[in-house]
Scaffold this motif. Structure first.
Motif, short mmCIF file in Angstrom:
data_model
loop_
_atom_site.label_atom_id
_atom_site.label_comp_id
_atom_site.label_asym_id
_atom_site.label_seq_id
_atom_site.Cartn_x
_atom_site.Cartn_y
_atom_site.Cartn_z
N VAL A 57 0.82 -1.21 0.00
CA VAL A 57 0.00 0.00 0.00
C VAL A 57 0.85 1.26 0.00
O VAL A 57 0.33 2.37 -0.09
CB VAL A 57 -0.95 0.03 1.21
CG1 VAL A 57 -1.91 -1.15 1.16
CG2 VAL A 57 -0.16 0.01 2.52
N VAL A 58 2.16 1.10 0.07
CA VAL A 58 3.05 2.26 0.08
C VAL A 58 3.06 2.90 -1.31
O VAL A 58 3.13 2.22 -2.32
CB VAL A 58 4.48 1.85 0.48
CG1 VAL A 58 5.44 3.03 0.32
CG2 VAL A 58 4.49 1.31 1.89
N ILE A 59 3.00 4.22 -1.35
CA ILE A 59 3.11 4.94 -2.62
C ILE A 59 4.57 5.32 -2.82
O ILE A 59 5.12 6.13 -2.06
CB ILE A 59 2.23 6.19 -2.63
CG1 ILE A 59 0.74 5.80 -2.56
CG2 ILE A 59 2.48 7.00 -3.89
CD1 ILE A 59 -0.19 6.98 -2.64
N GLY A 60 5.20 4.73 -3.82
CA GLY A 60 6.61 4.98 -4.03
C GLY A 60 6.89 6.32 -4.67
O GLY A 60 6.12 6.81 -5.51
N THR A 61 7.98 6.94 -4.25
CA THR A 61 8.40 8.21 -4.84
C THR A 61 9.79 8.14 -5.44
O THR A 61 10.32 9.15 -5.92
CB THR A 61 8.36 9.34 -3.79
OG1 THR A 61 9.28 9.01 -2.74
CG2 THR A 61 6.97 9.52 -3.21
N ASN A 62 10.37 6.97 -5.41
CA ASN A 62 11.71 6.77 -5.96
C ASN A 62 11.64 5.99 -7.26
O ASN A 62 10.76 5.15 -7.46
CB ASN A 62 12.59 6.02 -4.97
CG ASN A 62 12.78 6.77 -3.68
OD1 ASN A 62 13.11 7.94 -3.67
ND2 ASN A 62 12.54 6.08 -2.57
N VAL A 63 12.60 6.25 -8.12
CA VAL A 63 12.66 5.53 -9.40
C VAL A 63 12.68 4.02 -9.18
O VAL A 63 12.01 3.27 -9.88
CB VAL A 63 13.89 5.99 -10.20
CG1 VAL A 63 14.13 5.08 -11.41
CG2 VAL A 63 13.74 7.43 -10.65
#
Length: 129
Positions: free
Chosen positions: A107-113
């Motif tokens: 459920v984590v929204i990733g912000t890294n490539v």
């Protein structure tokens, strides 16, 4: 396999708007709902996070530089994610990429490539002053 195709880029004057679309396809994309993100890369710079949306669309996250100006939303029935961009600035000029997140993020929204497993080819956005 997952294929992502961006569209909607172009040349716009500062203060204008554009809507980018990202259409997903492929057997894997049809059977799994991915969290999706938009990134951008300007010449000579690293690829940077712009916005992301959860699998169902209930959660979104934005880079500080675009908060209040950009909006990400999705239509799962059409396998498409959108990035509505308003009040565009010259510093928004870049190639914009959509990406499908790794499934192990949960459920984590990733912000890294590195949080993203699949990428489109990109669409150019140019904002003139």
């Amino acid at each position: 396999q997952v294929q992502l195709v961006e569209s909607g880029g172009g040349l716009v004057q500062a203060g204008g708007s554009l809507r980018l679309s990202c259409a997903g396809s492929g057997r894997s994309f049809s059977s799994v709902v991915f969290a999706m993100g938009w990134f951008r890369q300007a010449p000579g710079k690293d690829r940077e996070f712009v916005a992301a949306i959860s699998r169902i669309g209930g959660m979104t996250q934005y880079a500080d530089s675009v908060k209040g100006r950009f909006a990400i939303f999705r239509d799962n029935a059409k396998n498409t994610v959108y990035l509505e961009m308003n009040s565009l600035k010259p510093e928004d000029t870049a190639v914009y990429y959509c990406a499908a997140a790794r499934q192990d993020l949960g459920v984590v929204i990733g912000t890294n490539v590195d949080d993203y497993a699949y990428w489109g080819q990109g669409t150019q956005v140019t904002v003139s002053s």
